[in-house]
Design a protein around this motif. Structure first.
Motif, mmCIF file in Angstrom:
data_model
loop_
_atom_site.group_PDB
_atom_site.id
_atom_site.type_symbol
_atom_site.label_atom_id
_atom_site.label_comp_id
_atom_site.label_asym_id
_atom_site.label_seq_id
_atom_site.Cartn_x
_atom_site.Cartn_y
_atom_site.Cartn_z
ATOM 1 N N GLU A 35 0.814 -1.207 0.000
ATOM 2 C CA GLU A 35 0.000 0.000 0.000
ATOM 3 C C GLU A 35 0.851 1.262 0.000
ATOM 4 O OE1 GLU A 35 -2.522 -0.797 3.336
ATOM 5 O OE2 GLU A 35 -4.080 -1.678 2.071
ATOM 6 N N MET A 72 0.857 3.935 -2.966
ATOM 7 C CA MET A 72 0.499 5.318 -2.683
ATOM 8 C C MET A 72 1.494 6.298 -3.289
ATOM 9 S SD MET A 72 -0.608 5.370 1.320
ATOM 10 C CE MET A 72 -1.990 4.438 1.947
ATOM 11 N N THR A 107 -3.907 8.561 -5.293
ATOM 12 C CA THR A 107 -4.071 8.429 -3.851
ATOM 13 C C THR A 107 -4.801 9.636 -3.272
ATOM 14 O OG1 THR A 107 -2.038 7.117 -3.709
ATOM 15 C CG2 THR A 107 -2.844 8.105 -1.668
#
Length: 217
Positions: A89, A93, A100
């Protein structure tokens, strides 16, 4: 899902514009101009501006959902799965900052009608996968039996959002040390979630073992 070239250019243009100023501030004329198509061409591929926005959000979120769902199928410990999820993640991002920002804008604006629709139709898939990961850990006896998987999933998401949005402040915050580095922050999040505030080193041992056993990808 593979998209026609025209639809792809519209989707990419819309994602770029929506991520900067949000849904209401972007016109279909702006999207058409950025995509290099006429406005009518947008309606050839998408029923409305709202439908286009939902597709933008769905595509922005699908990578996370697919990764988490596939992770559940892997023959790994729940701790290792959690660590891999957080690391993925953070990488995702920072590789896709505009996307994002778009996702976070909707998370923070979920009280609107549009926000609720996105939460119900798009974000829920992501939440379900992360909750399932925590539930698996409980069912296996790897996590505490009293752990609430839903709360744990939201705590994880909130800590990731705060890091992404405030990483420049963190670098100037006393006591943070190497936690300002995404990979290190990921490890600290997992240890804190699993270990909590009690004087028990079981979580630290489990995370350290997962790091040691990880094979390069």
């Amino acid at each position: 899902m593979s998209l026609p070239a025209g639809a792809r250019s519209i989707l990419d243009a819309a994602a770029s514009l929506f991520s900067r100023t949000g849904f209401d501030a972007v016109s279909l004329s702006e999207i058409a101009s950025r995509a290099g198509v006429c406005k009518a061409n947008i309606f050839h591929h998408f029923d409305s501006k709202e439908a286009l926005y939902l597709d933008v959000m769905r595509e922005a979120c699908k990578g996370h959902a697919e990764f988490a769902e596939q992770l559940l199928l892997q023959p790994l410990s729940s701790t290792e799965k959690l660590l891999r999820l957080v690391e993925f993640e953070f990488h995702d991002m920072f590789e896709n900052e505009a996307r994002t920002q778009l996702i976070f804008r909707e998370v923070l604006n979920a009280g609107s009608g549009k926000g609720r629709e996105i939460a119900e139709n798009i974000f829920q898939r992501n939440c379900d996968a992360v909750i399932a990961l925590f539930q698996e850990g409980v069912d296996r006896g790897e996590f505490r039996p009293e752990l609430d998987p839903g709360i744990a999933a939201w705590m994880l998401g909130a800590s990731e959002m705060m890091f992404f949005q405030n990483r420049n402040i963190l670098s100037r915050t006393p006591g943070m040390g190497n936690a300002t580095v995404p990979a290190e922050y990921a490890v600290k999040i997992v240890k804190t979630l699993l270990h909590g505030l009690l004087p028990d080193n079981a979580a630290s041992v489990a995370v350290d073992a997962a790091q040691f056993q990880r094979k390069p990808t």
